[in-house]
Write an enzyme that holds these catalytic residues in place. Structure first.
Site, PDB file in Angstrom:
ATOM      1  N   SER A 262       0.838  -1.192   0.000  1.00 41.04           N
ATOM      2  CA  SER A 262       0.000   0.000   0.000  1.00 41.04           C
ATOM      3  C   SER A 262       0.870   1.238   0.000  1.00 41.04           C
ATOM      4  O   SER A 262       2.061   1.188   0.329  1.00 41.04           O
ATOM      5  CB  SER A 262      -0.930  -0.013   1.218  1.00 41.04           C
ATOM      6  OG  SER A 262      -0.565   1.007   2.117  1.00 41.04           O
ATOM      7  N   LYS A 263       0.259   2.347  -0.402  1.00 44.60           N
ATOM      8  CA  LYS A 263       0.996   3.607  -0.465  1.00 44.60           C
ATOM      9  C   LYS A 263       1.566   3.973   0.897  1.00 44.60           C
ATOM     10  O   LYS A 263       2.494   4.748   0.997  1.00 44.60           O
ATOM     11  CB  LYS A 263       0.069   4.735  -0.924  1.00 44.60           C
ATOM     12  CG  LYS A 263      -0.161   4.722  -2.414  1.00 44.60           C
ATOM     13  CD  LYS A 263      -0.926   5.943  -2.850  1.00 44.60           C
ATOM     14  CE  LYS A 263      -1.455   5.734  -4.255  1.00 44.60           C
ATOM     15  NZ  LYS A 263      -2.428   6.740  -4.661  1.00 44.60           N
ATOM     16  N   ARG A 264       0.997   3.428   1.940  1.00 40.89           N
ATOM     17  CA  ARG A 264       1.475   3.762   3.277  1.00 40.89           C
ATOM     18  C   ARG A 264       2.706   2.953   3.679  1.00 40.89           C
ATOM     19  O   ARG A 264       3.394   3.303   4.629  1.00 40.89           O
ATOM     20  CB  ARG A 264       0.356   3.573   4.303  1.00 40.89           C
ATOM     21  CG  ARG A 264      -0.688   4.694   4.267  1.00 40.89           C
ATOM     22  CD  ARG A 264      -1.810   4.426   5.235  1.00 40.89           C
ATOM     23  NE  ARG A 264      -2.527   3.200   4.891  1.00 40.89           N
ATOM     24  CZ  ARG A 264      -3.455   3.118   3.944  1.00 40.89           C
ATOM     25  NH1 ARG A 264      -3.785   4.192   3.257  1.00 40.89           N
ATOM     26  NH2 ARG A 264      -4.057   1.981   3.670  1.00 40.89           N
ATOM     27  N   ASP A 265       2.984   1.854   2.970  1.00 41.61           N
ATOM     28  CA  ASP A 265       4.190   1.087   3.296  1.00 41.61           C
ATOM     29  C   ASP A 265       5.415   1.892   2.880  1.00 41.61           C
ATOM     30  O   ASP A 265       5.488   2.344   1.738  1.00 41.61           O
ATOM     31  CB  ASP A 265       4.190  -0.257   2.550  1.00 41.61           C
ATOM     32  CG  ASP A 265       3.081  -1.172   3.036  1.00 41.61           C
ATOM     33  OD1 ASP A 265       2.863  -1.213   4.257  1.00 41.61           O
ATOM     34  OD2 ASP A 265       2.430  -1.837   2.199  1.00 41.61           O
TER      35      ASP A 265
END
Ligand code: GLU
Ligand code: ZN
Length: 494
Positions: A262-265
């Site tokens: 995910s973009k948050r990783d």
């Protein structure tokens, strides 16, 4: 179709920071274009003014430039199908015009349903176990009904009229795929405020730009039936030339613990790779392996070699696992291919950012870097790691620090005689080079004090480099110079 007629596109939306999934899509499209002698089109899908930013646009261009993924048509390059920014095309009226022609041709219609009404009917459909999508309510409104809605002050959206058929295509990666007619309801093309949506602008531009192959992430697979249907209509109203692109959906990229990256990783952030000092060659090489293989177990190759070998048969249907360790290891392999002088130049910005060298560097700093690079080239996996490995050779004495945990573990009371003997040995050694330094330290500590090498050299290493892990000790001492070495050893004794 001849090979050279291939036209592919990379068409990100400039929201937030570029991420590795995006770069993988760009790379595969680039490689396919280069392999086929086709055209790589770069288009910016920035019609969502609430989410898009100029900063993100600049970051996308900078990312492709840094990676060396050159585009044949697109921003700053131009081309026969421009402009290549959808915000500009929108201002030029491209999408409003197509929407109007779709309405005129009966391929689309105005829908006056409010969000609340749509929600209520969706819930009812689900309760009655019917398909929950749009129910065609406004497909055939009478003039009176329209007038009544207008009188209420309602502004309509433009909705596409889906033909009542199943949708099948032969996916270039996944093979034949079918969506049943009732899985694909009429969908919105233009918002009530006149803003065109992705569902319209993306296929319209693919048609106008004569795109022949759409290679994109599997997350977009469910939009393909709608795009096929819209393509049919675009051909009828003369927007497309009648050809429909082939679609190929690239496998998901998975992160930790069996979920999509995910973009948050943190490892999904493209900027992280630049900040930590990955080489473009290394990052691209690793991203190529996310869903494609060269065969013969070959995992180390340049993007040119990839392009040479790139066919869609070798794109996998299976999700690809993102493995940062492997990415780092491949980057390390690329670092080892560099000419030492080149590597020395490439680490300077990282050393400067950590404030261990000046910018521009002095002749003395250049001397130290040139001497130190051969000692670390084998072990570097990112350019940024050079700071930890050679920083102690460059940092001014007043900012030199010994790692506290390493000091506590190694610079104990037992280390005192070791350090004293090392000082005496190093004061006298001639000439000051690695071979003589090694000889005199061995004589003093191993023969003289009867210590094992680890016990003998550990304290010297920590005192001089500040850490338990450092480049080879004797070479490091030679580079550091006698004066600084003695200052640090005496400092450790204090
Ligand atoms: N702008 C879309 C996105 O970034 C493009 C999707 C596509 O390739 O069709 O998701
Ligand atoms: Zn409606």
């Amino acid at each position: 179709m001849t090979d050279s007629a291939v036209r592919v596109r990379f068409c990100p939306s400039p929201t937030g920071n570029p991420h590795v999934g995006m770069v993988r899509t760009a790379l595969f499209n680039w490689a396919f274009a280069r392999h086929t002698g086709g055209t790589f089109v770069f288009r910016i899908e920035d019609t969502d003014s609430a989410r898009d930013s100029e900063e993100s646009y600049e970051a996308l261009l900078a990312a492709l430039r840094w990676l060396g993924l050159t585009w044949d048509e697109g921003p700053e390059v131009g081309g026969p199908y421009g402009p290549y920014r959808q915000s500009v095309r929108m201002r030029d009226g491209v999408y409003a015009d197509v929407a109007q022609r779709l309405l005129d041709g009966g391929f689309a219609y105005h829908c006056y349903c409010s969000p609340d009404e749509l929600d209520a009917r969706r819930e009812q459909a689900m309760a009655e176990k019917r398909a929950p999508g749009y129910d065609g309510h406004c497909r055939a409104l009478s003039e009176d009904q329209v007038a009544a809605f207008r009188a209420e002050g309602r502004e309509p959206v433009v909705r596409f009229r889906m033909p009542d058929t199943d949708w099948t295509w032969d996916d270039l990666v996944r093979g034949p795929i079918t969506f049943a007619a009732d899985q694909v309801p009429d969908f919105v093309l233009v918002r009530a405020n006149g803003e065109p949506l992705y569902t319209l602008v993306n296929p319209v531009d693919d048609a106008l730009m004569r795109i022949t192959h759409v290679l994109r992430g599997e997350d977009l697979l469910s939009s393909t039936p709608r795009q096929l249907a819209l393509y049919g209509a675009l051909a009828e109203i003369g927007v497309s030339d009648g050809t429909t692109p082939r679609f190929g959906h690239l496998p998901y990229v998975m992160g930790e613990g069996n979920r999509k990256l995910s973009k948050r990783d943190p490892e999904s952030s493209f900027q992280m790779y630049r900040d930590e000092g990955y080489l473009p060659e290394g990052l691209l090489n690793y991203l190529a392996l996310l869903g494609w293989s060269m065969g013969e177990d070959r995992e180390f190759f340049s993007k040119e070699e990839m392009a040479e070998a790139f066919t869609l048969e070798r794109v996998s249907q299976n999700p690809a696992r993102f493995d940062l360790k492997k990415c780092k290891a491949i980057n390390g392999d690329w670092i080892r291919t560099l000419d030492p002088a080149d590597l020395g130049t490439r680490i300077v910005p990282y050393l400067a950012a950590a404030d261990v060298v000046s910018e521009p560097i002095t002749d003395e700093q250049q001397r130290v870097i040139s001497a130190a690079v051969p000692l670390i080239q084998e072990r570097l996996e990112t350019l940024g790691q050079a700071v930890g490995m050679v920083g102690f050779l460059l940092v001014p004495e007043d900012r030199f620090r010994v790692d506290e945990a390493d000091a506590a573990a190694v610079l104990t009371a037992e280390a005192t005689p070791v350090l004293e003997a090392a000082v005496a040995a190093l004061e006298a050694v001639e000439p000051w080079d690695a071979a003589a330094i090694e000889q005199s330290l061995r004589a003093a500590l191993i023969d003289g004090l009867g210590l094992k090498p680890k016990v003998a050299f550990g304290p010297v290493r920590v005192a001089v480099s500040g850490r338990r892990v450092s480049p080879p000790l004797f070479e490091s001492l030679e580079i550091l110079g006698r004066e600084k070495a003695l200052v640090r050893l005496r400092g450790a004794l204090d």
